[in-house]
Design an enzyme around this catalytic site. Structure first.
Site, PDB file in Angstrom:
ATOM      1  N   CYS A  33      35.744  41.995  46.767  1.00  0.00           N
ATOM      2  CA  CYS A  33      35.864  41.366  48.088  1.00  0.00           C
ATOM      3  C   CYS A  33      36.926  42.069  48.933  1.00  0.00           C
ATOM      4  CB  CYS A  33      36.253  39.894  47.959  1.00  0.00           C
ATOM      5  SG  CYS A  33      35.120  38.938  46.949  1.00  0.00           S
TER       6      CYS A  33
HETATM    7  C1  BEZ Z   1      35.295  40.523  43.094  1.00  0.00           C
HETATM    8  O1  BEZ Z   1      35.400  40.436  44.316  1.00  0.00           O
HETATM    9  O2  BEZ Z   1      35.677  41.498  42.497  1.00  0.00           O
HETATM   10  C2  BEZ Z   1      34.675  39.391  42.312  1.00  0.00           C
HETATM   11  C3  BEZ Z   1      34.745  38.089  42.782  1.00  0.00           C
HETATM   12  C4  BEZ Z   1      34.204  37.071  42.027  1.00  0.00           C
HETATM   13  C5  BEZ Z   1      33.568  37.358  40.820  1.00  0.00           C
HETATM   14  C6  BEZ Z   1      33.477  38.669  40.392  1.00  0.00           C
HETATM   15  C7  BEZ Z   1      34.025  39.699  41.145  1.00  0.00           C
END
Ligand code: BEZ
Length: 211
Positions: free
Chosen positions: A45
Site C-alpha cells: 500500500c
Molecule cells: C501490503 O500492503 O503489503 C499488504 C496489506 C495487507 C495484507 C497484505 C499485504
C-alpha cells in the site's frame, strides 16, 4: 449484491485527510477514481499511494479526482503519509477516507469476508461525472496495482463517450480504434473522415478520431 457497472453511485459523506466531504459535491463535474487498500503502514500500500501521488498531473489531464480509502481512521492515515513521503519521494496529494465503521466500504462491497472480515481489498472504482459506475477491478492484497492501466481505461472511456468507437486489446492512447457495429459503412465514411479498414463486417479499424 454490490454496485455493478452502470449503477448510480449513492451519495455519502466521509471523513478524510482533507476534511469532511459529501461525495457527489466533491466529485462535481470531474471523473473520479476511488480506490481502497487493506491497511495503513503496510508495504504494498505504501508503494501504491506514492505512485498515485506521482501521477497527480496525469489524473488532472483527464479531469479526474482521486480518493483513497481504508478502514483505518484519518489520524492514522495522516501519520502514515509521513512514511509515504519519506520512502516513496512523493507526498500524498489526494484525500484518503478514514472508514473505521465500514460505512463506505460496505456501500461499495470493498470487504470480501472470505479474504478478510475486517480489511478492505484492493478495489478500484471509476465513476463518471454523471456519478455512474464505469469500472471495477479487485486485486488481492499481495499484488500492487498498475495505475497506468487505470489511466488507460480513463482514456478509453472518455474517448468512447465522445465518438462511436470502442478500443481493442492492449489499446493505448493514439492507437487505432474500432468503429461501433451500430454505425453503418455509409455513416462511418462521414463520422471517420480519416477512413476505416474493414477486416470483417463487425471489425472495422479507424485512426483515433481526436489525434
Ligand atoms: C501490503 O500492503 O503489503 C499488504 C496489506 C495487507 C495484507 C497484505 C499485504
Amino acid at each position: 449484491m454490490g454496485l455493478q457497472l452502470g449503477d448510480a453511485i449513492p451519495n455519502f459523506t466521509a471523513n478524510t485527510t482533507q476534511g469532511e466531504l459529501s461525495f457527489h459535491e466533491w466529485v462535481g463535474d470531474s471523473w473520479c477514481v476511488l480506490f481502497s487498500h487493506p491497511a495503513d503502514f503496510t508495504p504494498v500500500c505504501t508503494t501504491e499511494l506514492g505512485e498515485v501521488a506521482r501521477l497527480k498531473d496525469e489524473f488532472a489531464k483527464r479531469n479526474t479526482k482521486v480518493i483513497g480509502l481504508s478502514v483505518d481512521p484519518v489520524e492514522k492515515h495522516l501519520e502514515w503519509e509521513r512514511d509515504i513521503e519519506e520512502t516513496q519521494g512523493s507526498a500524498v496529494n489526494f484525500p484518503m477516507i478514514g472508514d473505521p465503521d465500514h460505512k463506505v466500504a460496505d456501500l461499495f462491497g470493498m470487504i470480501h469476508p472470505n479474504a478478510s472480515n475486517t480489511l478492505t481489498v484492493r478495489s478500484v472504482f471509476i465513476i463518471d461525472p454523471a456519478k455512474k459506475l464505469r469500472l471495477t477491478i479487485t486485486y488481492p492484497a499481495s499484488t500492487g496495482r498498475n495505475f497506468q492501466e487505470i489511466l488507460r481505461v480513463l482514456d478509453s472511456l472518455q474517448l468512447v463517450d465522445r465518438y462511436s468507437v470502442s478500443t481493442p486489446v492492449n489499446w493505448k492512447d493514439g492507437d487505432d480504434v474500432i468503429v461501433a457495429t451500430s454505425v453503418s459503412d455509409e455513416d462511418a465514411k462521414v463520422k471517420f473522415p480519416k477512413g476505416f479498414k474493414t477486416l470483417k463486417p463487425y471489425l472495422r479499424l479507424t485512426p483515433q478520431p481526436n489525434k
